[in-house]
Scaffold this motif. Structure first.
Motif, mmCIF file in Angstrom:
data_model
loop_
_atom_site.group_PDB
_atom_site.id
_atom_site.type_symbol
_atom_site.label_atom_id
_atom_site.label_comp_id
_atom_site.label_asym_id
_atom_site.label_seq_id
_atom_site.Cartn_x
_atom_site.Cartn_y
_atom_site.Cartn_z
ATOM 1 N N VAL A 1 12.770 52.099 -17.708
ATOM 2 C CA VAL A 1 12.010 50.964 -17.179
ATOM 3 C C VAL A 1 13.029 49.881 -16.872
ATOM 4 O O VAL A 1 13.888 49.595 -17.692
ATOM 5 N N SER B 1 13.760 45.928 -14.854
ATOM 6 C CA SER B 1 13.203 44.740 -14.218
ATOM 7 C C SER B 1 14.336 43.756 -13.947
ATOM 8 O O SER B 1 15.456 43.943 -14.397
ATOM 9 N N GLY C 1 15.572 40.282 -11.075
ATOM 10 C CA GLY C 1 15.255 39.531 -9.874
ATOM 11 C C GLY C 1 16.477 38.845 -9.313
ATOM 12 O O GLY C 1 17.555 38.887 -9.900
ATOM 13 N N ARG D 1 15.262 53.019 -9.237
ATOM 14 C CA ARG D 1 13.909 53.417 -8.784
ATOM 15 C C ARG D 1 12.847 52.621 -9.523
ATOM 16 O O ARG D 1 11.872 52.144 -8.938
ATOM 17 N N SER D 2 13.032 52.515 -10.828
ATOM 18 C CA SER D 2 12.043 51.796 -11.632
ATOM 19 C C SER D 2 11.924 50.347 -11.151
ATOM 20 O O SER D 2 10.821 49.820 -11.004
ATOM 21 N N TYR D 3 13.064 49.740 -10.864
ATOM 22 C CA TYR D 3 13.062 48.349 -10.403
ATOM 23 C C TYR D 3 12.388 48.230 -9.043
ATOM 24 O O TYR D 3 11.522 47.389 -8.838
ATOM 25 N N LEU D 4 12.784 49.125 -8.129
ATOM 26 C CA LEU D 4 12.267 49.022 -6.765
ATOM 27 C C LEU D 4 10.788 49.400 -6.668
ATOM 28 O O LEU D 4 10.036 48.815 -5.897
ATOM 29 N N GLU D 5 10.381 50.383 -7.493
ATOM 30 C CA GLU D 5 8.988 50.850 -7.419
ATOM 31 C C GLU D 5 8.107 50.173 -8.455
ATOM 32 O O GLU D 5 6.910 50.445 -8.537
ATOM 33 N N ASN D 6 8.740 49.320 -9.260
ATOM 34 C CA ASN D 6 8.016 48.558 -10.270
ATOM 35 C C ASN D 6 7.155 49.443 -11.165
ATOM 36 O O ASN D 6 5.955 49.193 -11.360
ATOM 37 N N ARG D 7 7.748 50.507 -11.705
ATOM 38 C CA ARG D 7 7.029 51.419 -12.596
ATOM 39 C C ARG D 7 8.017 52.114 -13.519
ATOM 40 O O ARG D 7 9.224 52.087 -13.278
ATOM 41 N N LYS D 8 7.466 52.734 -14.548
ATOM 42 C CA LYS D 8 8.309 53.528 -15.447
ATOM 43 C C LYS D 8 8.576 54.884 -14.789
ATOM 44 O O LYS D 8 7.651 55.510 -14.290
#
Lengths: 173, 532
Positions: B353, B355, B357, B514-521
């Motif tokens: 996971v 996150s 910005g 991927r997790s950051y770009l797709e905002n998911r685990k």
């Protein structure tokens, strides 16, 4: 020896004055001896960090020493054995004058490598708060005091050496 | 009149006529002997107590404070046959790699000479001049920017070489890397282009049987990683991924500490990046001679995801865009992860996971400047957390947190017992182990100081990425890693950061991206070998 100022002549001192001066000499000797031995038994000790953090006029010289491995090893060696020998001599009152001068020189080097002047700050933390005067300087001046009020011949091996020399001269006469 | 001649009673020496020191004199001679006695008694008592404590700790730990028991030799045998190298991408990193292979640009030599004259703590030139002869020749240079290609050619024939070896003939410039690979003039290539080119170039090199030393991050996407892995695995080439920490003495020692199980069950590993300079945030200099005439923009873009018009910012500060790299993930998380993977052999996590910005550098970039990733390893019963900001320089280090102790790894290494450790409870209680200070420290065997000249250099030094030590001698970690690659090419064996480690590195980084770009685990499917 030629006549010195009356107050500086050991013969004119009270017992208390003599004891205080000899005690001061032995304590400084103790400190030197332990500083030397502690470094001797610590395989990781090196003066490099202290020298590398040097500031003020002579910093170039000290940093040069810190960055030259062979020179640094030599300086470390001289420092450790210098401290040990000066310490022993001060405690024993052996070659007191020479040891005192050597101690002053060593302390002066420590002081000018990292003087606590306003505007200079050091990465290595000091154990107290100092401005211009630090414990190195005080110990240095204490040694200068011992140079002004020599005690080797009050209590120490120097006295015996002196006596042997003098009586030897008398015997010859 | 002498001093002693005026002595009063209290100090009158007692001598007899024969000139022998009398009883008083003798007493005064020996009076300081007890002081020496008291000193020595205290000194040895203190030393014995310190030694006993240390012995007790070391006996408990089963590992020594000396250097690693075994340091793999970067070069196993004197380099016999000469290897011809090509550099693809002679930018900042490429130039550094070429230098560590023995070819410094003449300007760099001059700059370092001046820097050392101004401040003798600058030892970069000395380390360069003392590095081992790798017996290589830089025969080919490929860069899309004319200035950098010319710099590569200048470096290839530099007169100032390690060990005073003679200069080589100039390298040949190739406009397209593919021409270099098929020219028959190189045996191996160093790939130091932006990340989006790594996989295609490595695949093409493997097809031509050219050995590859590739910069991290190994790839830019999962698909590229799979393709590159297959290509390298199905070839005979020797592959090395450029994670210099593999050659760091402190990292090798850290693995020894883990093997000795000093930390107890490790549940949390924390890797961090703190930088606080524009350069550290990839706001790199734009070269004054950079323009559409001197830069082959089309070739630079190559397999980039989005094609955009010529941009000096994008060319010189490519790490700021996802089109060419993956930001913190591929640049710096990759280092932290590979260090952890080297020390703990973690492999690919089960899940990630991430996150973050763009909170500080609002300069048009699209990669985050603050980035956190959390990886789960349920089978190992631990979590690896990566935490980064490019707008604060507070050093946080790399920490391995066990129930019994915490290990901090940087250029050196320290292990501190945990206050509530079960294993060390008794020794903490009896005062043998003090949980407020390290019970074990390892400083590479170097008596001297490290030249740290800038914030970024300091960052790399603290991560063991610039210099390490061999037998008390300071060595470039880059040099050792390149040396190891060349050694395997000549004598066989495995590189320390081979394609398996590279696959793990790339996949792990891309899971966070991927997790950051797709905002998911996201999770790793070990059977299908896919990020899901």
């Amino acid at each position: 020896m030629t006549q010195g100022a009356a107050a500086a002549e050991p013969g004119r001192w009270t017992r208390f004055q003599s004891i205080v001066l000899v005690t001061l000499r032995i304590l400084i000797g103790w400190h030197f001896l332990y500083e030397g031995l502690a470094k001797l038994v610590n395989p990781y000790w090196t003066s490099a960090d202290y020298l590398a953090g040097s500031q003020w006029w002579f910093s170039g010289l000290f940093i040069n020493i810190a960055t030259a491995p062979t020179l640094l090893t030599l300086v470390d060696y001289i420092n450790v054995w210098g401290l040990i020998l000066i310490g022993l001599c001060l405690i024993l009152g052996l070659l007191t004058r020479t040891a005192t001068v050597a101690g002053i020189v060593l302390l002066a080097l420590y002081y000018i490598a990292a003087p606590p002047f306003a505007g200079l700050s050091y990465a290595m933390p000091a154990e107290g708060s100092y401005l211009v005067v630090n414990k190195v300087l005080i110990e240095l001046v204490a040694l200068v005091a011992l140079l002004a009020f020599p005690t080797g011949r009050i209590l120490g091996v120097d006295r015996v050496i002196f006596q042997m020399r003098r009586t030897g001269a008398l015997a010859q006469a | 009149m002498s001093d002693e001649g005026t002595n009063t009673q209290s100090n009158q020496p007692a001598t007899d006529k024969a000139g022998i020191v009398g009883r008083r004199g003798f007493l005064e001679l020996v009076v300081s002997i007890p002081v020496i006695g008291v000193f020595l008694y205290n000194f040895f008592r203190k030393k014995a107590a310190d030694d006993m404590k240390k012995e007790a700790i070391m006996a408990e730990l089963g590992v020594r404070e000396s250097g690693p028991a075994y340091i793999p030799e970067a070069v196993s045998r004197p380099p016999g046959e000469r290897i011809r190298l090509g550099i693809i991408g002679n930018g900042g990193e490429g130039e550094a790699l070429v230098r560590h292979a023995g070819f410094a640009h003449p300007d760099w030599v001059e700059e370092q000479r001046q820097a050392a004259a101004e401040d003798p703590r600058n030892q970069a030139l000395q380390v360069y001049l003392e590095q081992d002869d790798l017996n290589v020749e830089l025969t080919a240079v490929c860069d899309v920017f004319d200035v950098r290609a010319e710099r590569g050619i200048a470096a290839s024939q530099v007169a100032t070489r390690p060990g005073g070896r003679p200069a080589n003939p100039p390298a040949k410039r190739f406009r397209h890397y593919h021409d270099m690979l098929t020219s028959g003039e190189v045996d191996g290539v160093i790939i130091a282009t932006p990340d989006h080119w790594h996989s295609q170039m490595s695949i093409d090199a493997a097809a031509e049987g050219i050995h590859v030393y590739c910069e991290k991050c190994m790839t830019q996407t999962e698909e590229q990683t799979q393709a590159m892995y297959d290509a390298i695995k199905n070839s005979d080439i020797v592959f090395q991924l450029g994670h210099q920490n593999r050659q760091s003495e402190a990292h090798i020692k850290a693995r020894e500490v883990i093997d000795a199980n000093i930390l107890g069950p490790i549940t949390l590993v924390e890797g961090t990046t703190n930088r606080n300079t524009p350069w550290g945030a990839w706001v790199w200099d734009i070269h004054e001679e950079g323009n559409p005439q001197t830069i082959d923009w089309e070739l630079f873009e190559g397999p980039a995801l989005n094609k955009v018009p010529f941009s000096l910012e994008r060319f010189f500060r490519w790490r700021c865009w996802f089109d060419y790299g993956t930001g913190l993930s591929g640049d710096l998380l990759s280092h932290e992860y590979d260090a952890v993977n080297q020390i703990l052999q973690l492999g690919i996590p089960k899940s990630a996971v991430a996150s973050g910005g763009i909170y500080y550098f609002k300069d048009g970039r699209d990669v985050p400047d603050v980035f956190q990733a959390v990886y789960e390893y349920p089978e190992r019963e631990l979590t690896f957390v990566y935490s980064a900001t490019l707008a604060n320089g507070q050093y946080r280090g790399l920490k391995f947190m066990g129930h019994d102790a915490t290990m901090q790894v940087s250029g050196d290494l320290s292990v501190t017992a945990d206050r509530n450790s079960s294993r060390y409870e008794e020794k903490i209680g009896s005062g043998v182990i003090d949980p407020s200070r390290p019970m074990f420290t390892y400083r590479p065997g170097f008596r001297g100081i490290d030249a740290i000249t800038s914030a970024t250099a300091e960052y790399f030094v603290s991560r063991g990425l610039l210099y390490t030590y061999r037998g008390g001698r300071r060595m470039s970690a880059y040099h050792l890693l390149i040396g190891e690659w060349l050694d395997v090419i000549r004598n066989g064996g495995e590189t320390s950061c081979n394609i398996e480690r590279g696959f793990e590195e790339a996949i792990t980084c891309h899971m966070a991206t991927r997790s950051y770009l797709e905002n998911r685990k996201v999770e790793w499917d070990p059977v299908r070998r896919r990020i899901v």
